[in-house]
Design a protein around this motif. Sequence first.
Motif, PDB file in Angstrom:
ATOM      1  N   THR A  27       0.840  -1.197   0.000  1.00  0.00           N
ATOM      2  CA  THR A  27       0.000   0.000   0.000  1.00  0.00           C
ATOM      3  C   THR A  27       0.870   1.240   0.000  1.00  0.00           C
ATOM      4  O   THR A  27       1.889   1.296   0.689  1.00  0.00           O
ATOM      5  N   ASP A  28       0.469   2.227  -0.767  1.00  0.00           N
ATOM      6  CA  ASP A  28       1.155   3.518  -0.789  1.00  0.00           C
ATOM      7  C   ASP A  28       0.743   4.268   0.479  1.00  0.00           C
ATOM      8  O   ASP A  28      -0.377   4.783   0.573  1.00  0.00           O
ATOM      9  N   ALA A  29       1.624   4.302   1.469  1.00  0.00           N
ATOM     10  CA  ALA A  29       1.272   4.812   2.792  1.00  0.00           C
ATOM     11  C   ALA A  29       1.248   6.330   2.892  1.00  0.00           C
ATOM     12  O   ALA A  29       0.552   6.870   3.749  1.00  0.00           O
ATOM     13  N   GLY A  30       1.965   7.046   2.025  1.00  0.00           N
ATOM     14  CA  GLY A  30       2.038   8.505   2.126  1.00  0.00           C
ATOM     15  C   GLY A  30       0.680   9.183   2.137  1.00  0.00           C
ATOM     16  O   GLY A  30       0.332   9.882   3.104  1.00  0.00           O
ATOM     17  N   PRO A  31      -0.123   9.019   1.087  1.00  0.00           N
ATOM     18  CA  PRO A  31      -1.445   9.662   1.072  1.00  0.00           C
ATOM     19  C   PRO A  31      -2.358   9.173   2.201  1.00  0.00           C
ATOM     20  O   PRO A  31      -3.144   9.934   2.750  1.00  0.00           O
ATOM     21  N   LEU A  32      -2.224   7.909   2.565  1.00  0.00           N
ATOM     22  CA  LEU A  32      -3.048   7.354   3.635  1.00  0.00           C
ATOM     23  C   LEU A  32      -2.692   7.983   4.979  1.00  0.00           C
ATOM     24  O   LEU A  32      -3.573   8.342   5.762  1.00  0.00           O
ATOM     25  N   GLU A  33      -1.409   8.171   5.249  1.00  0.00           N
ATOM     26  CA  GLU A  33      -0.976   8.823   6.494  1.00  0.00           C
ATOM     27  C   GLU A  33      -1.455  10.268   6.544  1.00  0.00           C
ATOM     28  O   GLU A  33      -1.906  10.741   7.590  1.00  0.00           O
ATOM     29  N   GLN A  34      -1.373  10.974   5.408  1.00  0.00           N
ATOM     30  CA  GLN A  34      -1.851  12.358   5.360  1.00  0.00           C
ATOM     31  C   GLN A  34      -3.343  12.422   5.676  1.00  0.00           C
ATOM     32  O   GLN A  34      -3.791  13.291   6.432  1.00  0.00           O
ATOM     33  N   LEU A  35      -4.097  11.518   5.104  1.00  0.00           N
ATOM     34  CA  LEU A  35      -5.533  11.484   5.345  1.00  0.00           C
ATOM     35  C   LEU A  35      -5.833  11.161   6.807  1.00  0.00           C
ATOM     36  O   LEU A  35      -6.676  11.806   7.435  1.00  0.00           O
ATOM     37  N   LYS A  36      -5.137  10.172   7.364  1.00  0.00           N
ATOM     38  CA  LYS A  36      -5.346   9.822   8.773  1.00  0.00           C
ATOM     39  C   LYS A  36      -5.049  11.012   9.676  1.00  0.00           C
ATOM     40  O   LYS A  36      -5.806  11.290  10.612  1.00  0.00           O
ATOM     41  N   ASP A  37      -3.958  11.734   9.415  1.00  0.00           N
ATOM     42  CA  ASP A  37      -3.608  12.910  10.221  1.00  0.00           C
ATOM     43  C   ASP A  37      -4.683  13.989  10.131  1.00  0.00           C
ATOM     44  O   ASP A  37      -5.085  14.575  11.139  1.00  0.00           O
ATOM     45  N   ALA A  38      -5.174  14.244   8.914  1.00  0.00           N
ATOM     46  CA  ALA A  38      -6.218  15.259   8.720  1.00  0.00           C
ATOM     47  C   ALA A  38      -7.499  14.861   9.447  1.00  0.00           C
ATOM     48  O   ALA A  38      -8.172  15.702  10.053  1.00  0.00           O
TER      49      ALA A  38
END
Length: 129
Positions: free
Chosen positions: A5-16
Amino acid sequence: MADGTDAGPLEQLKDALRERGAVPEVLAFADSPVRTAGGGSMDVDRAVSTMASVLYDAVVVPGGTDAAGAFSQDGYVMHFIAEAYKHLKPIAALDTGIGLLNTACRRRCRRQHGQRGCGDGGRNRHAQR
């Protein structure tokens, strides 16, 4: 989430989401860390096979070529996505997750409406909903 899984966009979304008071959870095939596309790892909260989409307010289908392939072969994941769609949950899809969302929703529509599906003429109506 699955290995690749591409974690970058997912981490950004989780933080937001956390900043706005939401409690995001990461589901995967097992409740153990997964390997990300970048070679790192991400913790998992629960195994998807132990959860139902109706317990969540919304669903995000992550991206990642390896992950999308693994997701599409797993009945629990495809059912989870299709059921979220059926219950009118907000669904977001990132990158290759868009194709997975379309596949899950088309399969559900074919079961409900027959071989023609929802009569969308082959357009990707589900991802645009």
